[in-house]
Design an enzyme around this catalytic site. Sequence first.
Site, PDB file in Angstrom:
ATOM      1  CB  SER A 157      -0.900   0.022   1.230  1.00 18.24           C
ATOM      2  OG  SER A 157      -1.487   1.304   1.348  1.00 18.24           O
ATOM      3  CG  HIS A 204      -3.977  -1.709  -1.343  1.00 16.88           C
ATOM      4  ND1 HIS A 204      -5.090  -2.422  -1.725  1.00 16.88           N
ATOM      5  CD2 HIS A 204      -4.360  -0.984  -0.257  1.00 16.88           C
ATOM      6  CE1 HIS A 204      -6.091  -2.161  -0.905  1.00 16.88           C
ATOM      7  NE2 HIS A 204      -5.676  -1.266  -0.011  1.00 16.88           N
ATOM      8  CG  ASP A 236      -5.166   2.167   1.194  1.00 16.32           C
ATOM      9  OD1 ASP A 236      -6.136   1.384   1.108  1.00 16.32           O
ATOM     10  OD2 ASP A 236      -4.044   1.816   1.608  1.00 16.32           O
ATOM     11  CG  MET A 261      -8.390   6.861   3.127  1.00 15.59           C
ATOM     12  SD  MET A 261      -7.532   6.845   4.710  1.00 15.59           S
ATOM     13  CE  MET A 261      -6.599   5.315   4.557  1.00 15.59           C
ATOM     14  CG  HIS A 314      -9.397  -0.064   0.036  1.00 19.17           C
ATOM     15  ND1 HIS A 314      -8.712  -0.256   1.228  1.00 19.17           N
ATOM     16  CD2 HIS A 314     -10.717  -0.114   0.354  1.00 19.17           C
ATOM     17  CE1 HIS A 314      -9.568  -0.404   2.210  1.00 19.17           C
ATOM     18  NE2 HIS A 314     -10.795  -0.315   1.718  1.00 19.17           N
ATOM     19  CG  MET A 326     -11.265   2.902   2.729  1.00 19.39           C
ATOM     20  SD  MET A 326      -9.687   2.887   3.596  1.00 19.39           S
ATOM     21  CE  MET A 326      -8.571   3.026   2.208  1.00 19.39           C
ATOM     22  CG  MET A 385     -11.486  -3.152   5.648  1.00 19.73           C
ATOM     23  SD  MET A 385     -10.044  -2.648   4.695  1.00 19.73           S
ATOM     24  CE  MET A 385      -8.979  -1.913   5.943  1.00 19.73           C
ATOM     25  CG  ASP A 402      -6.151  -3.101   3.401  1.00 22.12           C
ATOM     26  OD1 ASP A 402      -5.042  -2.860   3.906  1.00 22.12           O
ATOM     27  OD2 ASP A 402      -6.815  -2.257   2.760  1.00 22.12           O
TER      28      ASP A 402
END
Length: 220
Positions: A7, A32, A34, A36, A65, A67, A137, A175
């Site tokens: 990540s 990966h 992330d 957010m 991913h 979020m 998760m 993850d």
Amino acid sequence: MIKIAPSILSANFAAMGEAVQMLNEKGADWIHFDVMDGNFVPNITFGPDMCKAIRPLTKLPIDVHLMVEHPSDWIAPFSAAGADVLTIHVESSERHLHRALQAIHAAGLKAGVVLNPATPISACIHLLSECDLVLLMSVNPGFGGQSFIPETLRKIRALRAEIDARGLDTLIEIDGGVNPETAKQCIEAGADVLVAGSAVFKAKDPGEMIRLLRGSDNKD
Ligand code: DX5
Ligand code: ZN
């Protein structure tokens, strides 16, 4: 073969290009990514422009991913930015997860759902035929560097049994808090893809860490 997805949340944001280059050289399987939004989770990271910026630097699949509270809004921008895999949280405000997964496939990407630690695997059972992967998760999303929640192992075993019983090829991705010890437990429980942020980026030798997490030191 187990896939390792470092990540870049744990990379130096002032040197993201070098981080991606390092992952190319050190044997990462996926990158990966992330995302957010400061709403679904109490943190903000980066979006499609960062994905577009790193896309020319790597041939590795970019595993996004999301979020974010409204994941469907981000399918087209991430598709245009060159992402390969898009995962959306079942706890987000998306009411029509099945349709959202179809929209991700229609955009030419691999699709999956993500389950928070408190969410039972029943939340994804009726979506499995639309899922190339399910991301479980193993920490509460929002931050790197947290401890692995051991209960995740029971979820992995239960999901593995369901996928195998139905003869599906849906991958199980884990993850959060993945280190050599928890990686081994996840693999034994039936995981296919392991995300690792701090373990890889804080390692003295990231290449050796990737091999260690994959368990390939035992195999070859
Ligand atoms: C957490 C992120 C993870 C995080 C993992 O919200 O989804 O991908 O980067 O970091 P580590 O491996 O440090 O737990
Ligand atoms: Zn993640």
